[in-house]
Motif scaffolding. Structure first.
Motif, mmCIF file in Angstrom:
data_model
loop_
_atom_site.group_PDB
_atom_site.id
_atom_site.type_symbol
_atom_site.label_atom_id
_atom_site.label_comp_id
_atom_site.label_asym_id
_atom_site.label_seq_id
_atom_site.Cartn_x
_atom_site.Cartn_y
_atom_site.Cartn_z
ATOM 1 N N VAL A 17 0.856 -1.183 0.000
ATOM 2 C CA VAL A 17 0.000 0.000 0.000
ATOM 3 C C VAL A 17 0.896 1.239 0.000
ATOM 4 O O VAL A 17 1.541 1.539 0.990
ATOM 5 C CB VAL A 17 -0.919 0.018 1.244
ATOM 6 C CG1 VAL A 17 -1.778 1.256 1.258
ATOM 7 C CG2 VAL A 17 -1.752 -1.233 1.313
ATOM 8 N N GLN A 18 0.933 1.928 -1.119
ATOM 9 C CA GLN A 18 1.729 3.149 -1.214
ATOM 10 C C GLN A 18 0.859 4.324 -0.799
ATOM 11 O O GLN A 18 -0.156 4.599 -1.419
ATOM 12 C CB GLN A 18 2.241 3.347 -2.650
ATOM 13 C CG GLN A 18 3.185 2.274 -3.099
ATOM 14 C CD GLN A 18 4.497 2.299 -2.315
ATOM 15 O OE1 GLN A 18 4.962 3.357 -1.915
ATOM 16 N NE2 GLN A 18 5.056 1.138 -2.095
ATOM 17 N N ARG A 19 1.259 4.994 0.247
ATOM 18 C CA ARG A 19 0.508 6.151 0.718
ATOM 19 C C ARG A 19 1.219 7.412 0.269
ATOM 20 O O ARG A 19 2.425 7.538 0.428
ATOM 21 C CB ARG A 19 0.402 6.152 2.237
ATOM 22 C CG ARG A 19 -0.384 4.993 2.774
ATOM 23 C CD ARG A 19 -0.481 5.108 4.253
ATOM 24 N NE ARG A 19 -1.165 3.943 4.786
ATOM 25 C CZ ARG A 19 -1.342 3.716 6.056
ATOM 26 N NH1 ARG A 19 -0.892 4.570 6.939
ATOM 27 N NH2 ARG A 19 -1.978 2.655 6.466
ATOM 28 N N SER A 20 0.438 8.325 -0.253
ATOM 29 C CA SER A 20 1.019 9.610 -0.616
ATOM 30 C C SER A 20 0.649 10.621 0.459
ATOM 31 O O SER A 20 -0.494 10.709 0.875
ATOM 32 C CB SER A 20 0.507 10.068 -1.978
ATOM 33 O OG SER A 20 -0.888 10.238 -1.935
ATOM 34 N N VAL A 21 1.626 11.345 0.914
ATOM 35 C CA VAL A 21 1.416 12.353 1.938
ATOM 36 C C VAL A 21 1.214 13.692 1.239
ATOM 37 O O VAL A 21 2.089 14.140 0.495
ATOM 38 C CB VAL A 21 2.625 12.425 2.899
ATOM 39 C CG1 VAL A 21 2.412 13.506 3.941
ATOM 40 C CG2 VAL A 21 2.857 11.077 3.541
ATOM 41 N N PRO A 22 0.059 14.316 1.443
ATOM 42 C CA PRO A 22 -0.186 15.584 0.756
ATOM 43 C C PRO A 22 0.683 16.702 1.331
ATOM 44 O O PRO A 22 1.003 16.714 2.518
ATOM 45 C CB PRO A 22 -1.670 15.859 1.020
ATOM 46 C CG PRO A 22 -1.982 15.114 2.263
ATOM 47 C CD PRO A 22 -1.071 13.912 2.264
#
Length: 88
Positions: A17-22
């Motif tokens: 699960v690749q999470r992108s941090v805004p």
């Protein structure tokens, strides 16, 4: 052993699960994050200060009313809509 298992399983899930941090702009940080941080710091500081002047049992009773005050001020500031779900 449990920590090693946790780290290994977390690293596997994290790679799937690749999470992108805004990105948060300084304006958003100053208007949304900073007031919450200041409020939390004041809550902790004033709670600790109040223990000097009142008994622990009275402090516990007053602290238990915090959700009521949160609901009241949420309704007062228009953050909550008064309906059956809120009071349910």
């Amino acid at each position: 052993l449990a920590a090693a298992i946790f780290v290994k399983s977390y690293s596997r899930v994290g790679s799937i699960v690749q999470r992108s941090v805004p990105e948060i702009s300084w304006e958003t940080y100053g208007s949304k994050v900073l007031p919450c941080a200041i409020g939390l710091a004041l809550d902790i500081a004033l709670s600790n200060l109040s223990l000097v002047h009142v008994t622990v049992s009275f402090y516990t009773m007053v602290k238990a009313t915090a959700p009521i005050f949160a609901l009241f001020f949420g309704l007062l500031m228009g953050l909550e809509e008064p309906d059956a779900k809120v009071f349910g």
